[in-house]
Design a protein around this motif. Structure first.
Motif, PDB file in Angstrom:
ATOM      1  N   VAL A 296       0.841  -1.206   0.000  1.00 39.91           N
ATOM      2  CA  VAL A 296       0.000   0.000   0.000  1.00 39.91           C
ATOM      3  C   VAL A 296       0.876   1.255   0.000  1.00 39.91           C
ATOM      4  O   VAL A 296       0.588   2.220  -0.699  1.00 39.91           O
ATOM      5  N   GLY A 388      -1.170   9.088   2.040  1.00 40.67           N
ATOM      6  CA  GLY A 388      -2.257   8.189   2.437  1.00 40.67           C
ATOM      7  C   GLY A 388      -3.217   8.868   3.394  1.00 40.67           C
ATOM      8  O   GLY A 388      -2.858   9.850   4.048  1.00 40.67           O
ATOM      9  N   VAL A 414      -3.426   7.175  -1.419  1.00 39.49           N
ATOM     10  CA  VAL A 414      -4.137   5.946  -1.073  1.00 39.49           C
ATOM     11  C   VAL A 414      -5.105   6.230   0.075  1.00 39.49           C
ATOM     12  O   VAL A 414      -4.705   6.639   1.147  1.00 39.49           O
ATOM     13  N   THR A 416      -7.292   4.575   2.568  1.00 38.83           N
ATOM     14  CA  THR A 416      -7.270   3.213   3.096  1.00 38.83           C
ATOM     15  C   THR A 416      -8.387   2.982   4.094  1.00 38.83           C
ATOM     16  O   THR A 416      -8.490   3.684   5.088  1.00 38.83           O
ATOM     17  N   THR A 428      -8.243  -0.458  -0.415  1.00 39.74           N
ATOM     18  CA  THR A 428      -7.251   0.573  -0.710  1.00 39.74           C
ATOM     19  C   THR A 428      -6.846   0.529  -2.182  1.00 39.74           C
ATOM     20  O   THR A 428      -6.863  -0.537  -2.798  1.00 39.74           O
ATOM     21  N   PRO A 429      -6.481   1.667  -2.730  1.00 46.07           N
ATOM     22  CA  PRO A 429      -5.827   1.600  -4.039  1.00 46.07           C
ATOM     23  C   PRO A 429      -4.414   1.023  -3.868  1.00 46.07           C
ATOM     24  O   PRO A 429      -3.862   1.072  -2.777  1.00 46.07           O
ATOM     25  N   LEU A 430      -3.842   0.498  -4.931  1.00 43.32           N
ATOM     26  CA  LEU A 430      -2.404   0.208  -4.960  1.00 43.32           C
ATOM     27  C   LEU A 430      -1.839   1.240  -5.934  1.00 43.32           C
ATOM     28  O   LEU A 430      -2.264   1.302  -7.094  1.00 43.32           O
ATOM     29  N   ALA A 431      -0.913   2.057  -5.427  1.00 45.57           N
ATOM     30  CA  ALA A 431      -0.547   3.276  -6.162  1.00 45.57           C
ATOM     31  C   ALA A 431       0.040   3.016  -7.552  1.00 45.57           C
ATOM     32  O   ALA A 431      -0.046   3.875  -8.424  1.00 45.57           O
ATOM     33  N   THR A 434      -3.860   1.306  -9.409  1.00 43.81           N
ATOM     34  CA  THR A 434      -5.263   1.722  -9.317  1.00 43.81           C
ATOM     35  C   THR A 434      -5.485   3.173  -9.740  1.00 43.81           C
ATOM     36  O   THR A 434      -4.793   4.071  -9.268  1.00 43.81           O
ATOM     37  N   THR A 436      -7.430   6.329  -9.147  1.00 42.97           N
ATOM     38  CA  THR A 436      -8.151   6.759  -7.950  1.00 42.97           C
ATOM     39  C   THR A 436      -9.229   7.781  -8.287  1.00 42.97           C
ATOM     40  O   THR A 436      -9.104   8.530  -9.259  1.00 42.97           O
TER      41      THR A 436
END
Ligand code: WT7
Length: 651
Positions: A296, A388, A414, A416, A428-431, A434, A436
């Motif tokens: 993450v 984040g 992110v 979360t 969560t996004p995965l940078a 994903t 956003t």
């Protein structure tokens, strides 16, 4: 779910989206989209691959034993969390790397290398042992954000003595109840802590708590303030930290813990007045925080990672201490407030240590927004590469401000979603992968199944609201509520069979993105802190003037939600501004300042159903100035209109 659907309307209009920046993708720890399918197809193998990246004294022989709602992960494996956060990095060439960068509020600071941290943890573990602490004993900490807190956690983990950390903002009564619930043998505290230049009297509060905690044998006190704190040490009970470790040896062999041995208990508010002791164990928890920190936050060896949470909450446990240190990363810890001595303190810290990753809460971002962009603009924030947020839904406006003013429009964000109970980040996004959209926590972390269900347990169709549930076990999940398996079952596993109910409402959109809307139970989220309406109500009725009370969370542009209480006074007691202030102070004394109502409204009547249940939903409509929702189940529907008018007149 009427309230939720109103929120959905406004969220649906958000159409800005942000692709992962190509230069970020190239270097990302995870950038292969297939990972989602692979993890989902064989989640046990996926998690065991993560666990393999930790150091085990003895490998597990079975990945998961799922006997709903009881899960065991990495069966018969033996490991030690302190060993994984320290010793293994000494062997891999990180002995002289900064492990902990600590910044005190008055401006003092200190850096501990992995070698330093290992030595201090071992010395303190020896100190605890000299007091008779052994594997399985519970230890409570009520401390400021100082290095000794991290050292004490890792020392407990080294011995195998579960810790229970109580946030320093809680009252002596809250501390007492938490000590008694888990029967701690030792309390670790400090002579005080700094907050906005003021001294928080932790030792004084501890002394009050310890008047009624029969299990406590010793209290260890860190000298943070000195003379000015004017503390009284009680002979035979209180020991200064420095005296305890003065002659302690530099090494301490880490206990071989079973994967399912308890690592810590952490109290959190539930829907009743009594806080729940959330139990986390060793192997699964460490696997969860290790994996999520790495992916993450895209953690690399040369990152300087800063999570601004307090260690008294789960975010601090997982993402200041255990996750980063298990990865051998440099973690930053700050003692104080974001506006001391001035409103640029966060940005000064980032510039000073050249932080590369920042993890904070929407409420902090909104405060900074209000203070103005000139504060971050004064500082060089070019070291940052990833941002984040956590704790509550982030409003798109705050998201965009964070992205522009802190992230220089360059850093992925992110958002979360997780909980004390989940142990680690689950949505969560995965940078590196994903796209956003501001306000959405996007997708479940690989290996996690999160869904949005209607009241009958059917997944809702895209665009609709429902209840957020988790349909598959995960390694860092809550194992039970301390000493209360029944409450554990009842709280999380009865709404839907064999399915974890989060207590949150959410929406799922056409792309499968999840939009968490907030709690649907009697829990409110004030500045990212969980408070139970029932807890506030019991604190209020504890006051001699109060006959009955109902509390709700009202939307607040800074804190997300603020506590508003409706109070019926006893006969012959009349309302006054003085009494209002006295009741607010009473709640602070009983629970802590975080639960202090923003507003107390005196009333003669509360809306109740025919069976006598208070309809908080209608009180929320009143406090937020909404049209009243369905009132057909009320015992007396005329009184509610009157209450609404009176409230509006008083505003
Ligand atoms: C509740 C958990 C674990 C982090 C700190 C709070 C809310 C948390 C998000 C988010 C929307 C969020 C939920 C959840 N929450 N993160 N990214 N978006 N809501 O831990 O005290 O256990 O509270 O915080 O309502 O249930 P906690």
């Amino acid at each position: 779910m009427t309230d939720l659907n109103a929120d959905i309307e406004s969220l649906l209009t958000e159409n800005r989206s942000f692709l992962p920046p190509p230069e970020f993708v190239r270097q990302a720890n995870v950038n292969d989209p297939l990972i989602y399918e692979q993890a989902d197809a064989n989640f046990e193998e996926y998690w065991s691959n993560w666990a393999t990246q930790l150091d085990w004294f003895k490998k597990w022989n079975e990945t998961l034993d799922w006997n709903p709602p009881f899960a065991k992960w990495f069966i018969n494996g033996k490991l030690n969390v302190s060993y994984n956060c320290l010793d293994r990095h000494l062997q891999s060439g990180r002995r002289n790397k900064a492990a902990l960068i600590w910044e005190g509020e008055p401006g003092d600071w200190k850096v501990y290398t992995f070698g330093d941290l290992h030595r201090e943890v071992c010395r303190f573990a020896n100190g605890l042992k000299s007091l008779g602490v052994k594997k399985g004993d519970r230890i409570t900490m009520y401390m400021p954000m100082i290095p000794e807190l991290t050292i004490a956690m890792l020392a407990c983990a080294r011995i195998g003595a579960p810790h229970s950390i109580v946030f320093g903002g809680f009252s002596s009564e809250s501390l007492r109840d938490r000590i008694n619930d888990c029967g701690s043998k030792i309390l670790i505290t400090a002579d005080g802590g700094y907050r906005r230049g003021q001294i928080i009297p932790l030792k004084k509060n501890s002394d009050e708590a310890l008047e009624a905690t029969p299990s406590i044998e010793k209290s260890i006190v860190v000298k943070r303030i000195g003379e000015k704190a004017k503390v009284q040490m009680k002979p035979d009970r209180d020991i200064w930290w420095d005296d305890l470790v003065r002659d302690a040896p530099y090494t301490f062999e880490a206990e071989h813990m079973d994967s399912e041995d308890m690592l810590f208990v952490l109290y959190t508010s539930g829907t009743t007045g009594k806080p729940k002791g959330v139990v986390h164990t060793t192997g699964g928890y460490l696997t969860g925080v290790y994996a999520t920190t790495k992916w993450v936050f895209d953690l690399k060896d040369d990152d300087v990672y800063w999570c601004t949470a307090d260690i008294g909450w789960i975010t601090g446990h997982s993402y200041i201490v255990y996750g980063p240190l298990a990865n051998g990363a440099t973690t930053v810890m700050y003692e104080g407030s974001p506006d001391f001595p001035d409103k640029d303190r966060f940005w000064d810290i980032i510039e000073k240590y050249r932080c590369t990753i920042l993890y904070t809460a929407p409420t902090a971002i909104r405060a900074c927004m209000r203070w103005g962009e000139e504060y971050p603009a004064k500082h060089d924030l070019s070291s940052l590469r990833l941002l984040g947020t956590v704790g509550e839904p982030i409003n798109p406006e705050a998201w965009i401000w964070y992205h522009t003013n802190i992230g220089g429009s360059r850093c992925p964000i992110v958002d979360t979603w997780w909980q004390t109970e989940t142990g680690s980040i689950l949505i969560t996004p995965l940078a590196g992968l994903t796209t956003t959209i501001p306000g959405s926590a996007t997708k479940p972390f690989p290996g996690i199944r999160a869904e949005v269900w209607d009241a009958n347990g059917n997944p809702v169709s895209p665009g609709n609201g429902g209840y957020l549930v988790l349909t598959r076990p995960w390694p860092s999940m809550i194992r039970t509520i301390y000493g209360d398996n029944e409450r554990f079952k009842e709280q999380y596993w009865t709404k839907y069979p064999n399915t974890y109910f989060t207590g949150d409402g959410a929406k799922i959109d056409e792309n499968g993105y999840i939009w968490v809307l907030g709690r649907v139970d009697d829990v409110i989220n004030v500045a990212g802190h969980r408070i139970s309406t029932m807890e506030v109500e019991s604190a209020l009725v504890d006051h001699s003037s109060v006959a009955e009370a109902a509390s709700i969370g009202r939307s607040d542009s800074l804190k997300g939600q603020a506590v508003v209480s409706f109070v019926i006074l006893k006969d012959a007691i009349s309302s006054s501004k003085i009494l209002e202030d006295e009741l607010k102070a009473h709640v602070t004394k009983k629970i802590g300042a975080i639960a202090r109502p923003d507003k107390i409204f005196f009333t003669a009547d509360l809306p109740k159903t025919r069976s006598g249940k208070i309809m908080r939903r209608l009180l929320r409509d009143i406090a937020e100035g909404h049209v009243l929702g369905d009132t057909t189940t009320l015992a007396d529907a005329s009184a509610i209109e009157l209450l609404k008018d009176q409230y509006e007149d008083a505003e």
